[in-house]
Design a protein around this motif. Sequence first.
Motif, PDB file in Angstrom:
ATOM      1  N   LEU A 167       0.880  -0.959   0.173  1.00  0.00           N
ATOM      2  CA  LEU A 167      -0.315  -0.222  -0.286  1.00  0.00           C
ATOM      3  C   LEU A 167       1.007   1.493  -0.162  1.00  0.00           C
ATOM      4  O   LEU A 167       0.835   2.816   0.101  1.00  0.00           O
ATOM      5  N   LEU A 168       2.715   0.754   0.234  1.00  0.00           N
ATOM      6  CA  LEU A 168       2.516   2.092   0.542  1.00  0.00           C
ATOM      7  C   LEU A 168       3.393   2.583  -1.003  1.00  0.00           C
ATOM      8  O   LEU A 168       3.508   3.831  -1.147  1.00  0.00           O
ATOM      9  N   VAL A 169       3.151   1.483  -2.250  1.00  0.00           N
ATOM     10  CA  VAL A 169       3.400   2.417  -3.510  1.00  0.00           C
ATOM     11  C   VAL A 169       2.248   3.242  -3.642  1.00  0.00           C
ATOM     12  O   VAL A 169       0.747   2.671  -3.430  1.00  0.00           O
ATOM     13  N   PRO A 170       2.353   4.241  -4.870  1.00  0.00           N
ATOM     14  CA  PRO A 170       1.204   4.859  -4.945  1.00  0.00           C
ATOM     15  C   PRO A 170      -0.599   4.224  -5.666  1.00  0.00           C
ATOM     16  O   PRO A 170      -1.541   4.777  -5.428  1.00  0.00           O
ATOM     17  N   ALA A 171       0.443   3.358  -6.397  1.00  0.00           N
ATOM     18  CA  ALA A 171      -1.002   2.773  -7.221  1.00  0.00           C
ATOM     19  C   ALA A 171      -0.929   1.017  -6.864  1.00  0.00           C
ATOM     20  O   ALA A 171      -0.191   0.582  -6.418  1.00  0.00           O
ATOM     21  N   ARG A 172      -2.258   0.847  -7.340  1.00  0.00           N
ATOM     22  CA  ARG A 172      -2.883  -0.606  -6.532  1.00  0.00           C
ATOM     23  C   ARG A 172      -1.979  -1.421  -7.920  1.00  0.00           C
ATOM     24  O   ARG A 172      -1.815  -0.961  -8.619  1.00  0.00           O
ATOM     25  N   LEU A 173      -1.576  -2.945  -6.999  1.00  0.00           N
ATOM     26  CA  LEU A 173      -0.506  -3.421  -7.535  1.00  0.00           C
ATOM     27  C   LEU A 173      -1.427  -4.398  -8.043  1.00  0.00           C
ATOM     28  O   LEU A 173      -2.227  -5.589  -6.882  1.00  0.00           O
TER      29      LEU A 173
END
Length: 396
Positions: free
Chosen positions: A325-331
């Motif tokens: 969730l730390l990544v801006p985009a949904r993985l």
Amino acid sequence: MRELRARWSALAAGIDTATPADRDRAVDALRALAILGVVLGHWLVTSLAAADGGLRGTSPLTHIPWLTPLTWVFQTLAVFFLVGGHVAARGYASARERGVPYTVWVGQRLGRLFLPVSAVIVLWTVVVAGMLVGGAELGTVRTLVKLVLSPLWFLLVFAALTAATPLVSRIGPAWPAAVVAGVDLWRFWLGGPEWIGWVNVAAGWLVPFTLGATWSRGALARRGRLRLLAGGAAAATTALVLWGGYPASMVGVPGAGVSNLNPPTLAAVTFGLAQCALALLARDRLARRMRRPAAWAKAALLNSSAMTVFLWHQTAMMAVTSLGLLVPARLPGLHTPPDSAGWIAARVVWLPVFAAALGLCWAAFRNHEQVRRPPSTGVPAAHSVPAASAGEFIRA
């Protein structure tokens, strides 16, 4: 890489040499396969999709029904109970021959189950408290806690059956199977209350457990009898699904009217019997394969920490998902809805990452499972794996 292979070969040779000659390696192989089936099954059919500012539990089985056959492969709890009944019955018989009191025997068996649980409870109590204090969304906290606690029902049932080994090992699987059939008849066809289905939590898993106890007495040695059991149980499962109204999935599907697993149904029991019979038919082939040091070392290492792997595999998946969730985009395959073949492909890519996270959990918490038996009890050690050398290899 060459040095790593040399270390692994040396470790495997050491484990092979340290294993008692009379140990039934096929039993350990079946238990290892059962644990791997549960872990991979959960990682494939459990999804934490990002929604409403948090995480919500869902399942690809809700959106992609053609994945149902995966549940026939990875729902392997019946095999685990089969092995558990076999090992418990043999262990209790051995303890009686040595004059070991029942209280000592059962205390050691249950200690191996519940000591690893304490680490899970303590860690997640701290995590949940921190999330609540930090203002985490309540739905997310509820979802995560549910996934952590869901494996514990299995341990409670397994522990109860293990403690009751002196009694339940005397009965055959036909009796608890009849109870399951009667409960389902009352519940689904005669208008009985829904709560009566929870009787099958004990009766349903008692079927493979008592089958394992029967196996320990040598009563399942004839391959023809096993083939008949496998074919008959498979045919019964097919009939129950096609004409009895039971769902085809052998795990619960969110939103479905009936679950084969919570509580177990007659279809789950007959499916489990077929699975157990097939496992016993494969026993000789597994025994031959386990003569190879490399294959046996893998099974032995997994068995020495089976409860640690089982208890922490969901935490490993949740840790990876939360950090993502730390990544801006949904993985894809991690936070996106599990509603397409693309999600399945992406999820498979995440499996090694989950495995790496589980490896970290294993390294941190496996010592909680290493119960040392005092030599005066006369109870043989469950595993003869040189833990120190294994740890050195893992850390390398």
